[in-house]
Write a protein that holds these residues in place. Structure first.
Motif, PDB file in Angstrom:
ATOM      1  N   SER A  27       0.867  -1.190   0.162  1.00 10.53           N
ATOM      2  CA  SER A  27       0.073  -0.042  -0.016  1.00 10.53           C
ATOM      3  C   SER A  27       0.724   1.273   0.216  1.00 10.53           C
ATOM      4  O   SER A  27       1.952   1.186   0.699  1.00 10.53           O
ATOM      5  CB  SER A  27      -0.879  -0.114   1.249  1.00 10.53           C
ATOM      6  N   THR A  43      -4.413   6.532  -9.317  1.00  8.21           N
ATOM      7  CA  THR A  43      -5.585   5.717 -10.183  1.00  8.21           C
ATOM      8  C   THR A  43      -4.989   4.615 -10.728  1.00  8.21           C
ATOM      9  O   THR A  43      -5.467   3.329 -10.769  1.00  8.21           O
ATOM     10  CB  THR A  43      -6.188   6.754 -11.049  1.00  8.21           C
ATOM     11  N   ARG A  46      -3.803   1.517  -8.473  1.00 10.49           N
ATOM     12  CA  ARG A  46      -5.192   1.113  -7.809  1.00 10.49           C
ATOM     13  C   ARG A  46      -5.515   0.209  -8.744  1.00 10.49           C
ATOM     14  O   ARG A  46      -5.936  -1.088  -8.563  1.00 10.49           O
ATOM     15  CB  ARG A  46      -6.065   2.218  -7.468  1.00 10.49           C
ATOM     16  N   GLU A  47      -5.771   0.535 -10.036  1.00 11.34           N
ATOM     17  CA  GLU A  47      -6.220  -0.292 -11.026  1.00 11.34           C
ATOM     18  C   GLU A  47      -5.471  -1.280 -11.523  1.00 11.34           C
ATOM     19  O   GLU A  47      -5.947  -2.725 -11.658  1.00 11.34           O
ATOM     20  CB  GLU A  47      -6.608   0.534 -12.265  1.00 11.34           C
ATOM     21  N   LYS A  50      -4.559  -3.339  -7.553  1.00  8.92           N
ATOM     22  CA  LYS A  50      -5.579  -3.610  -6.419  1.00  8.92           C
ATOM     23  C   LYS A  50      -5.002  -3.307  -5.155  1.00  8.92           C
ATOM     24  O   LYS A  50      -5.321  -4.345  -4.139  1.00  8.92           O
ATOM     25  CB  LYS A  50      -6.367  -4.867  -6.517  1.00  8.92           C
ATOM     26  N   GLN A  52      -4.106  -0.336  -1.822  1.00  9.08           N
ATOM     27  CA  GLN A  52      -4.885   1.147  -1.480  1.00  9.08           C
ATOM     28  C   GLN A  52      -3.668   2.222  -1.731  1.00  9.08           C
ATOM     29  O   GLN A  52      -2.436   1.966  -1.448  1.00  9.08           O
ATOM     30  CB  GLN A  52      -4.902   0.968   0.059  1.00  9.08           C
TER      31      GLN A  52
END
Length: 258
Positions: A27, A43, A46-47, A50, A52
């Protein structure tokens, strides 16, 4: 899942750290001035992975910037397992001809913010007896460099500060690593106003990804220091050990004069 906080994360070495650690399912807390770049990177990561990703838009040259960052992570109840003090910049030219305010901001970012963030997160790591801190120095930190005098001095501070902390914190299970890259393919030279003739006569640049790979490999081995970029950079980092200091500085003055 561990969490890493990276300063200067919107580009260059900081972005490369973010991408590499995201692929390791870490993360992230990304800190930089550019909200657009941070949002786009967050973004994307995250995509793809997966994970944080938290962003903190903050200019670390501002007074109490480190406190703002620390309070944000505390308010979000985030445990920082890896702190990467990457943010920094340089400035080329004769000291008396350069903007004085820029020199102070350089010290604020390269030294003060790094020390302040380290002082805030390190006690929590020692309490947990786990955690790591990576500080980005430079091969410039191994000797004085005319026309880069404030930058080189700031990186010498980071080098010595980090190696001392490595020894202090080893018994507590906390790793401290200082990374010393040579010329790296980032926007550093543009931001530092380095004449193109000097950039072009330098050695082949290391990629940010190579610096990150060297850093994470050294961290896994518990090292205190790593010079990234191969044998040429290793030689540059060590040359001042074998020559009188006046000789070294005189040679560097000729090398760095545009």
């Amino acid at each position: 899942m561990p969490t890493a906080l990276i300063t200067g994360a919107s580009g260059g070495i900081g972005k490369a750290f973010a991408e590499k650690l995201a692929a390791r399912q870490t993360s992230l807390v990304l800190v930089a001035r550019s909200e657009d770049k941070l949002t786009q990177l967050a973004t994307q990561l995250r995509e793809q992975h997966k994970i944080q990703v938290e962003i903190i838009v903050q200019d670390l040259t501002e007074t109490d910037a480190a406190t703002t960052v620390f309070n944000h992570t505390q308010a979000k109840d985030l445990t920082i397992d890896l702190l990467i003090n990457n943010a920094g910049f340089g400035d080329y030219g004769e000291f008396i001809e350069r903007d004085g305010e820029k020199q102070i901001k350089m010290l604020q970012l390269n030294v003060i913010a790094l020390v302040d963030l380290t002082h805030k997160y390190l006690p929590l790591m020692r309490e947990r007896r786990s955690g790591n801190i990576i500080n980005i120095s430079s091969i410039a930190g191994f000797q004085p460099i005319p026309y880069f005098c404030v930058y080189a001095a700031s990186k010498a501070f980071v080098l010595n500060f980090s190696e001392a902390l490595w020894a202090e914190n080893k018994p507590y299970g906390v790793g401290i690593l200082v990374v010393c890259p040579g010329p790296t393919d980032t926007n550093f030279f543009v931001g530092a106003d380095v004449p193109e003739i000097l950039v072009n006569k330098g050695n082949k640049m290391t990629t940010p990804e190579e610096v990150v790979n060297d850093a994470l490999s050294a961290l896994d081995k518990g090292k205190s220091t790593v010079v990234s970029g191969g044998i040429v950079n290793e030689a540059i980092a060590n040359v001042s050990r074998f020559l009188p200091r006046e000789t070294t500085v005189s040679l560097l003055e000729k090398l760095f004069q545009a």
